[in-house]
Design a protein around this motif. Structure first.
Motif, PDB file in Angstrom:
ATOM      1  N   LYS A 244      79.456  53.076  52.054  1.00 22.33           N
ATOM      2  CA  LYS A 244      78.373  53.367  52.997  1.00 22.33           C
ATOM      3  C   LYS A 244      77.636  54.596  52.487  1.00 22.33           C
ATOM      4  O   LYS A 244      78.257  55.632  52.196  1.00 22.33           O
TER       5      LYS A 244
ATOM      6  N   GLU B 145      67.269  50.249  56.484  1.00 24.86           N
ATOM      7  CA  GLU B 145      68.621  50.008  55.983  1.00 24.86           C
ATOM      8  C   GLU B 145      68.690  48.649  55.302  1.00 24.86           C
ATOM      9  O   GLU B 145      67.843  47.778  55.525  1.00 24.86           O
TER      10      GLU B 145
ATOM     11  N   LYS C  15      71.448  46.253  52.247  1.00 26.01           N
ATOM     12  CA  LYS C  15      72.699  46.205  51.487  1.00 26.01           C
ATOM     13  C   LYS C  15      72.386  46.128  49.997  1.00 26.01           C
ATOM     14  O   LYS C  15      71.402  45.517  49.576  1.00 26.01           O
TER      15      LYS C  15
ATOM     16  N   LYS D 278      77.982  44.982  47.733  1.00 22.50           N
ATOM     17  CA  LYS D 278      78.824  44.906  48.928  1.00 22.50           C
ATOM     18  C   LYS D 278      78.599  46.103  49.848  1.00 22.50           C
ATOM     19  O   LYS D 278      79.161  46.175  50.943  1.00 22.50           O
TER      20      LYS D 278
ATOM     21  N   LYS E  94      76.515  49.306  51.986  1.00 17.50           N
ATOM     22  CA  LYS E  94      75.565  49.430  53.089  1.00 17.50           C
ATOM     23  C   LYS E  94      74.794  50.732  52.925  1.00 17.50           C
ATOM     24  O   LYS E  94      75.393  51.809  52.801  1.00 17.50           O
TER      25      LYS E  94
ATOM     26  N   ALA F 129      81.305  49.328  63.248  1.00 21.77           N
ATOM     27  CA  ALA F 129      81.117  47.993  62.688  1.00 21.77           C
ATOM     28  C   ALA F 129      79.697  47.489  62.865  1.00 21.77           C
ATOM     29  O   ALA F 129      79.277  46.562  62.175  1.00 21.77           O
TER      30      ALA F 129
ATOM     31  N   ASN G 284      75.794  47.041  59.765  1.00 21.19           N
ATOM     32  CA  ASN G 284      76.050  45.895  58.884  1.00 21.19           C
ATOM     33  C   ASN G 284      74.714  45.274  58.494  1.00 21.19           C
ATOM     34  O   ASN G 284      74.341  44.194  58.952  1.00 21.19           O
TER      35      ASN G 284
ATOM     36  N   ALA H 210      71.588  43.315  56.934  1.00 22.66           N
ATOM     37  CA  ALA H 210      71.564  41.937  56.439  1.00 22.66           C
ATOM     38  C   ALA H 210      70.650  41.754  55.235  1.00 22.66           C
ATOM     39  O   ALA H 210      70.827  40.807  54.470  1.00 22.66           O
TER      40      ALA H 210
END
Length: 936
Positions: free
Chosen positions: A776, A879, A881, A884, A886, A918, A921, A923
């Motif tokens: 992260k 934000e 990804k 893998k 973030k 959590a 996350n 996308a």
């Protein structure tokens, strides 16, 4: 002609008396011919018959005559064509097949030049030997009249009816030909709203009453009524159409409009040779005065009785005086606070102003629903109907002759303005709503001060029924009755993000007293001051509005802006942009207006309550150009901070810590019908669930004043344990209510990112590797964004001022933020979807990120709304990804002096808490190189 009327006139002739005027309307079908080569006079077109049909009242362009607009169109207006031709983004709209103009509304048809209108008229036999006048209301611009083969004269007023004497006509049929020339005939200024394509356009036609009027040869030409409240009388000046003869009598009678008994009539003997007669008429001890609260009207009848005829002429007036006292304008000796907006001849369906009172009554009712009492006509004079409706509704009008120009240099405009002003006073001077007269807007010219000072003095001596000043905007001269100046407002032209609203910590204590005092000290005297064109705060286009443009003027500029939006894949957000920018717009207007109410000046004139579609497209209204509300603000909401009685909370700041005590001094701006001793005030502080956290009562003696002290509010914030938005509402019982949001944050907050969050200042190979492996990362780019990456696009607390195109891209370039308040990222940061005062510090220190190289489906977590001339995807937080991992990227300063920046501290806490859980996350897959392009 109606046989019954003809018979009645014949009977009266036999009895030796001709009664008051008879009228024939010439509205309806006319014949028409365009004179493109200006050859109609030399070729004696008035001797010919035309065949093309046209309806009057009306404009030829609205009826399909003229040319399709194109790049070859020579507009009347500044800075339009060259910008349109210079910029590549407008290239698709410069073709004949797809012509769309971005900087003002585009007419369906365009034509500048001469055009001829023709019809047959039938002079009744009973009119033989009578005075016959042809009246043409609202012509654009010059007219020349011919009957049969004879010229009857020419006229060129933009403000008053063109009247022609046709008394020489014998009864029977005649051919009436009118040449209308809508070319730029006098140097009133190419941006003057009397003549410019910026607003009403250069239509050609006659759009008001078109009529023939018959009256005795001994007819009354004009009546002027001068109320004298102290003497309880009116002075009446009657101009006669010809010199009186011995034995003639002039009678005056007055009756209230509506209910009430007529006042006693009076009769006076005229002397032979009288042509102007001045009389005084006693109003008695029980007359009613006219003002915004009680717009009482009277009708005066003047009767000229001769041995063989009688002419009756009527006019309405109000017992009203206008004056000044210290820093205020007075009506009937009482101070008023002008709460005004502008009318810039914006009528998209027709391109010209209405000439019926119903249309103007609607405008005034809408104004009053928003709390306003004053309307300024920017560089033009309205028709009779506008004055009549304002009389009825109690609206104070400021009228400008025609100009936005250079004056005083000896050109034709100098004499024109005197002549046109005299016509305006003669035509509309009795209306009590007509409170101010100005030559025009923002004058230029090296010798303007001397010219305008002389003009003010001339009109003040000639007619004391209204106030006079040198110009709207400037100059502030010692001889002015009052000033209209841009100094006392929250944002100046060219001030950018250095203005009060953008550069100073938000509060509700500042005012414009220093600016007002500075002008008074410079001139050495105190003169009432009206703030010129305050606001000018923009909102994003409402593209659903385009369906309303069903008349002459088309919103093709909106088509361009919508296509810009689509090119950036942002079309799905157009409604959100409208609503979020609209909420910020209202916030800016509220701040501007309340600062004015805290200032000892005479009032303000908004630019504007409704949109100004010209000068680049200035979407500055909470109303659209049709005076309809937009979806983000109701009249009642606006009325809270813009009405006759407005409670004001003087707060030092909007963001508080819970170890502080909230405090605010309270005062009331009150300009109601009368003072209110011992007025009761109530206040309450509520949370988002409307739970009352604190409340109380206050009391104040309300004089007609901006500053009526009402005490202090205090509330210990210790009970607020979590970040919260609260609301303070103050009510003056039965008179007004106002409210303000403020924010409270925990003082012990200590945002600490968890150990699994990497704080980075750039995407180094090591950081990218960790991201690809599942880390992260919070990427803090404040201070690192390049100009190409978005730093050149300046954001501010306020929305765009006027518009970016017409201010040569004056900052700010954005219209506030857009976010999702229910986003997990903002769970610990209480916010709406739009900018509010807690965002000031965040925006003040942030840089804009232009997300042009990132995926089309990426939506910033905190988005900036770009100017509609660009519609770029802009953000402060986004934000995604990478591999893998973030990644959350922000250009907000979330590090410096957080103990003195509670909102930024709270946002940092909310972001880091979000990244711990959590819910973080993302996308959308990002490319590291695209992110790095923001700061490399």
């Amino acid at each position: 002609m109606n046989k019954r009327i003809t018979g009645l006139l014949f009977a009266l002739l036999l009895g030796g008396i001709v009664n008051a005027q008879q009228q024939l309307s010439l509205a309806g079908q006319w014949r028409f011919r365009i004179d493109r080569n200006d050859e109609g006079i030399t070729q004696r077109w008035y001797t010919q018959s035309f065949t093309d049909p046209v309806k009057l009242p009306g404009a030829m362009q609205s009826q399909g005559y003229g040319d399709n607009p194109s790049v070859r169109t020579k507009w009347v207006g500044e800075r339009g064509t060259e910008r349109f031709l210079e910029q590549d983004k407008y290239a698709p709209y410069r073709t004949d097949a797809n012509f769309k103009f971005p900087f003002w509304l585009t007419p369906v048809k365009y034509y500048v030049g001469a055009a001829w209108y023709q019809r047959s008229i039938d002079i009744p036999a009973a009119w033989k030997g009578q005075h016959i006048a042809l009246s043409l209301e609202r012509c654009h611009w010059g007219t020349t009249v011919f009957v049969d083969d004879q010229p009857m004269g020419a006229d060129s007023s933009l403000a008053t009816p063109h009247v022609y004497d046709l008394s020489a006509l014998a009864p029977g049929k005649h051919k009436l030909s009118i040449r209308v020339d809508n070319r730029y005939l006098t140097e009133v200024g190419i941006n003057a709203h009397s003549a410019s394509d910026q607003t009403q356009g250069t239509w050609n036609g006659i759009v008001g009453d078109i009529k023939l009027e018959a009256s005795p040869t001994a007819f009354i030409k004009n009546i002027q009524v001068y109320p004298d409240l102290a003497a309880k009388q009116v002075k009446v000046t009657v101009k006669l159409g010809r010199a009186a003869m011995a034995g003639d009598k002039l009678g005056l009678a007055v009756k209230p409009v509506g209910t009430g008994a007529s006042l006693p009539a009076m009769n006076n003997d005229l002397r032979a040779g009288d042509s102007v007669v001045t009389l005084t008429y006693a109003m008695g001890n029980h007359f009613k005065t006219w003002d915004e609260f009680s717009p009482a009207l009277y009708e005066l009848s003047a009767t000229w009785q001769t041995a063989r005829s009688k002419d009756v002429s009527r006019t309405r007036f109000g017992m009203r005086s206008v004056g000044t006292s210290k820093d205020k304008i007075t009506i009937n000796g009482e101070p008023v606070f002008l709460r005004g907006t502008l009318e810039c001849a914006i009528f998209p369906l027709t391109g010209y102003p209405p000439t019926d009172t119903a249309a103007w009554g609607r405008i005034y009712r809408i104004m009053q629903a928003h709390g306003l009492n004053h309307l300024r006509f920017h560089s033009w004079c309205p028709p009779e109907a506008a004055f009549a409706a304002a009389d009825k509704y109690g609206v104070y009008l400021s009228v400008e002759v025609d100009a936005w120009a250079s004056v005083g240099d000896g050109h034709s405009i100098d004499g024109y303005l005197y002549n046109e002003a005299q016509r305006i006073i003669d035509a509309y001077g009795n209306h009590p709503s007509f409170c101010m007269l100005i030559h025009g807007n923002e004058p230029a010219g090296e010798k303007k001060d001397a010219y305008l000072a002389a003009q003010v003095e001339y009109w003040r001596k000639l007619d004391n029924r209204r106030l006079y000043t040198a110009g709207s905007g400037w100059p502030a001269l010692k001889g002015n009755d009052y000033h209209v100046t841009p100094d006392p407002r929250i944002q100046a032209w060219g001030e950018g993000v250095k203005s009060v609203i953008n550069a100073k910590i938000p509060n509700t204590q500042f005012d414009f007293t220093a600016k007002v005092n500075g002008i008074n000290q410079y001139l050495g005297k105190e003169i009432p001051m009206v703030a010129h064109e305050i606001g000018q705060w923009c909102v994003y286009p409402d593209f659903s509005e385009t369906k309303k443009y069903t008349g002459l003027l088309q919103a093709r500029n909106f088509d361009i802006f919508r296509e810009f939006l689509k090119k950036e894949n942002l079309q799905s957000q157009e409604r959100e942009f409208l609503m979020a920018s609209g909420k910020l717009q209202v916030l800016c207007y509220k701040a501007d207006i309340e600062a004015g109410m805290r200032t000892g000046y005479a009032g303000y004139q908004l630019l504007d309550l409704h949109d100004f579609p010209g000068q680049g497209t200035a979407l500055v209204g909470v109303l659209d150009p049709f005076w309809n509300s937009k979806p983000y603000c109701t009249p009642a909401e606006y009325h809270r901070f813009a009405s006759a009685t407005v409670p004001l909370a003087l707060m030092p700041k909007f963001t508080w810590m819970n170890n502080e005590k909230f405090s605010a001094n309270v005062q009331v701006s009150h300009f109601g019908k009368s003072g209110v001793p011992n007025a009761n005030l109530t206040w309450r502080i509520t949370d988002l669930q409307k739970k009352v956290l604190a409340s109380g009562t206050l009391q104040a003696d309300l004089k007609r004043s901006n500053n009526n002290p009402a005490g202090q509010i205090s509330f210990d914030l210790a009970g607020i344990k979590q970040a919260a938005k609260l609301n303070l509402e103050i009510t003056v019982k039965g008179l007004g209510v106002n409210d303000w949001d403020f924010w409270v944050y925990p003082s012990t907050l200590n945002p600490t990112p968890s150990s699994d969050i990497i704080i980075a200042k750039e995407l180094t190979p090591d950081v990218i590797a960790k991201l690809e492996g599942g880390a992260k990362v919070l990427l803090m780019l404040n201070g690192k964004i390049t100009k190409a990456g978005g730093a050149a696009i300046q954001a501010g607390m306020s929305t765009v001022f006027w518009n970016t195109e017409w201010t040569t891209y004056q900052a700010p370039h954005t219209l506030g933020i857009l976010c999702n308040p229910s986003s997990p990222m903002l769970r610990q940061f209480p916010t709406e979807y739009h900018s509010n005062w807690q965002w000031w510090d965040i925006l003040h220190t942030a840089q804009t990120m232009h997300l042009k190289g990132l995926p089309a489906n990426l939506r910033p977590s905190v988005q900036l709304i770009d100017t509609w001339f660009e519609s770029r995807k802009l953000g402060l937080v986004f934000e995604g990804k990478i591999g893998k991992g973030k990644l959350l990227v922000t250009s907000i300063d979330l590090e410096s002096n957080l103990d003195q920046r509670p909102a930024a501290k709270q946002l940092y806490y909310s972001i880091t808490e979000y990244m711990k859980g959590a819910a973080f996350n993302p996308a959308v897959a990002l490319d590291a190189a695209s992110v790095k392009a923001l700061y490399q």
